[in-house]
Write an enzyme that holds these catalytic residues in place. Structure first.
Site, PDB file in Angstrom:
ATOM      1  N   CYS A 129       9.950   0.372   1.566  1.00 21.30           N
ATOM      2  CA  CYS A 129       9.554  -0.936   2.103  1.00 21.30           C
ATOM      3  C   CYS A 129      10.602  -1.452   3.086  1.00 21.30           C
ATOM      4  O   CYS A 129      10.262  -2.097   4.082  1.00 21.30           O
ATOM      5  CB  CYS A 129       9.363  -1.950   0.978  1.00 21.30           C
ATOM      6  N   CYS A 211      -0.120  -1.086   1.934  1.00 21.81           N
ATOM      7  CA  CYS A 211      -0.202   0.303   2.365  1.00 21.81           C
ATOM      8  C   CYS A 211      -1.196   1.062   1.465  1.00 21.81           C
ATOM      9  O   CYS A 211      -1.297   0.780   0.263  1.00 21.81           O
ATOM     10  CB  CYS A 211       1.166   0.954   2.275  1.00 21.81           C
ATOM     11  N   CYS A 214      -0.055   2.615  -1.927  1.00 23.52           N
ATOM     12  CA  CYS A 214       0.546   1.653  -2.867  1.00 23.52           C
ATOM     13  C   CYS A 214      -0.421   0.557  -3.278  1.00 23.52           C
ATOM     14  O   CYS A 214      -0.013  -0.470  -3.818  1.00 23.52           O
ATOM     15  CB  CYS A 214       1.801   1.042  -2.251  1.00 23.52           C
ATOM     16  N   CYS A 239       7.664  -6.716  -1.929  1.00 24.06           N
ATOM     17  CA  CYS A 239       8.215  -5.693  -1.045  1.00 24.06           C
ATOM     18  C   CYS A 239       9.500  -6.166  -0.403  1.00 24.06           C
ATOM     19  O   CYS A 239      10.157  -5.420   0.315  1.00 24.06           O
ATOM     20  CB  CYS A 239       7.211  -5.338   0.020  1.00 24.06           C
TER      21      CYS A 239
HETATM   22  S1  SF4 Z   1       4.052  -0.495   0.399  1.00 25.56           S
HETATM   23 FE1  SF4 Z   1       4.438   1.661  -0.185  1.00 25.56          FE
HETATM   24  S2  SF4 Z   1       4.151   2.933   1.664  1.00 25.56           S
HETATM   25 FE2  SF4 Z   1       4.248   0.752   2.281  1.00 25.56          FE
HETATM   26  S3  SF4 Z   1       6.339   0.451   2.873  1.00 25.56           S
HETATM   27 FE3  SF4 Z   1       6.238  -0.169   0.711  1.00 25.56          FE
HETATM   28  S4  SF4 Z   1       6.635   1.683  -0.529  1.00 25.56           S
HETATM   29 FE4  SF4 Z   1       6.290   2.324   1.616  1.00 25.56          FE
END
Ligand code: SF4
Length: 245
Positions: A129, A211, A214, A239
Site C-alpha cells: 500500500c 484493489c 484485496c 491502507c
Molecule cells: S490494496 Fe492490496 S494490491 Fe492495493 S496497494 Fe494495498 S496491498 Fe497492494
C-alpha cells in the site's frame, strides 16, 4: 439463473428518505463550496470511485464546483473500476487526474517479495500500500492545504466519531469528509435519485472496493469493510491513506 440483487444499494425511496437525503446533500454541497472558497486550488478531492465518491462527484459537478479530482491508480484495480472511470468522465465531461506508483519502486517490491506479497503479512501488505498508494498520494497532495474524502463514520470501527472537517495530522492538511454522517442507505438513495454512474461490483455485494486482489464480496451481516483485506483483523484494515497519527 439471475444473479441475486444487492438490496443494500436499492433502498426504498420513501418520502422521508428523499427529504433527509435532499437536506444532507444541500449541507454537503455547501461544505464543498465553503472548502473551495477557503482553499481554492490548494484543495483536492481524492476520489477512489466508491459509492460515496461518485455521490460527491455528482454533488460537485451538478453545482459546477471546479474541484480538482484525482484517483490513485495502483495498477491492481478491478476492470469494473476503470469502466466506471470512463463512464463518469463521459457523464460529467471532465477528466480525473490519475497518479500512478513509481515504476521502479513497484518493480523492486515485486522482485523482492512476489506479485501477491500482501497475503503473507500485515507488514508486507502495508508495504505494498505504501508503494502503490501512499507515495502517489503524497505527490497528489503536494502543494495542497486541504483535501476531500468520501469517508463515513459508519463504514468501520476505525472511522468512529469522524467529523465533516478535521485536521489530518498524518498529511498536515485540513480534511473534509462531507458525507461523514450519511448512512449507506442515504448514499444509495442519492445515487438513485440522481442516476449517478456507479461501480457494477456493488451489485455483486462489494460495498467497499479497492484493489482487485484485496477486495471480496461480503455476506449478509458482515460489516461494510469486511471484504477489504479480509484475511486481517478489523483494526489493521486501513491502507494508511486515512491514518490517524
Ligand atoms: S490494496 Fe492490496 S494490491 Fe492495493 S496497494 Fe494495498 S496491498 Fe497492494
Amino acid at each position: 439463473m439471475n444473479a441475486p440483487r444487492n438490496p443494500a444499494i436499492h433502498p426504498k425511496l420513501t418520502d422521508a428518505l428523499r427529504i433527509a437525503v435532499t437536506r444532507k446533500a444541500a449541507d454537503a454541497r455547501a461544505l464543498l463550496a465553503q472548502a473551495l472558497a477557503e482553499f481554492g486550488d490548494r484543495l483536492a478531492f481524492a476520489n477512489s470511485l466508491g459509492a460515496e465518491d461518485v455521490a460527491i462527484t455528482h454533488l460537485a459537478c451538478s453545482a459546477h464546483l471546479p474541484l480538482e479530482t484525482f484517483l490513485l491508480d495502483t495498477g491492481r484495480l478491478p476492470a469494473e473500476t476503470y469502466s466506471l472511470l470512463a463512464r463518469l468522465e463521459a457523464r460529467y465531461k471532465t477528466r480525473f487526474k490519475l497518479y500512478f506508483p513509481d515504476a521502479g519502486a513497484v518493480e523492486a517490491f515485486v522482485a523482492a517479495h512476489g506479485i501477491d506479497a500482501f497475503f503473507e503479512s500485515v507488514e508486507l501488505r502495508r508495504a505494498c500500500c505504501r508503494v502503490r498508494k501512499l507515495e502517489p498520494l503524497k505527490r497528489a497532495l503536494t502543494g495542497k492545504q486541504a483535501w476531500i474524502t468520501g469517508l463515513r463514520a459508519a463504514q468501520s470501527p476505525t472511522r468512529d466519531g469522524l467529523a465533516t472537517r478535521e485536521w489530518d495530522e498524518a498529511n498536515g492538511l485540513v480534511k473534509f469528509n462531507p458525507l461523514a454522517d450519511w448512512s449507506e442507505a442515504e448514499v444509495w438513495a442519492y445515487i438513485r435519485m440522481n442516476d449517478v454512474p456507479y461501480n457494477t461490483l456493488h451489485e455483486r455485494f462489494y460495498p467497499s472496493i479497492g484493489c482487485a486482489p484485496c477486495t471480496r464480496a461480503i455476506s449478509l451481516g458482515e460489516e461494510l469493510r469486511a471484504g477489504r483485506w479480509w484475511w486481517e483483523a478489523p483494526q489493521s484494515k486501513e491502507c494508511g491513506l486515512h491514518a490517524k497519527t
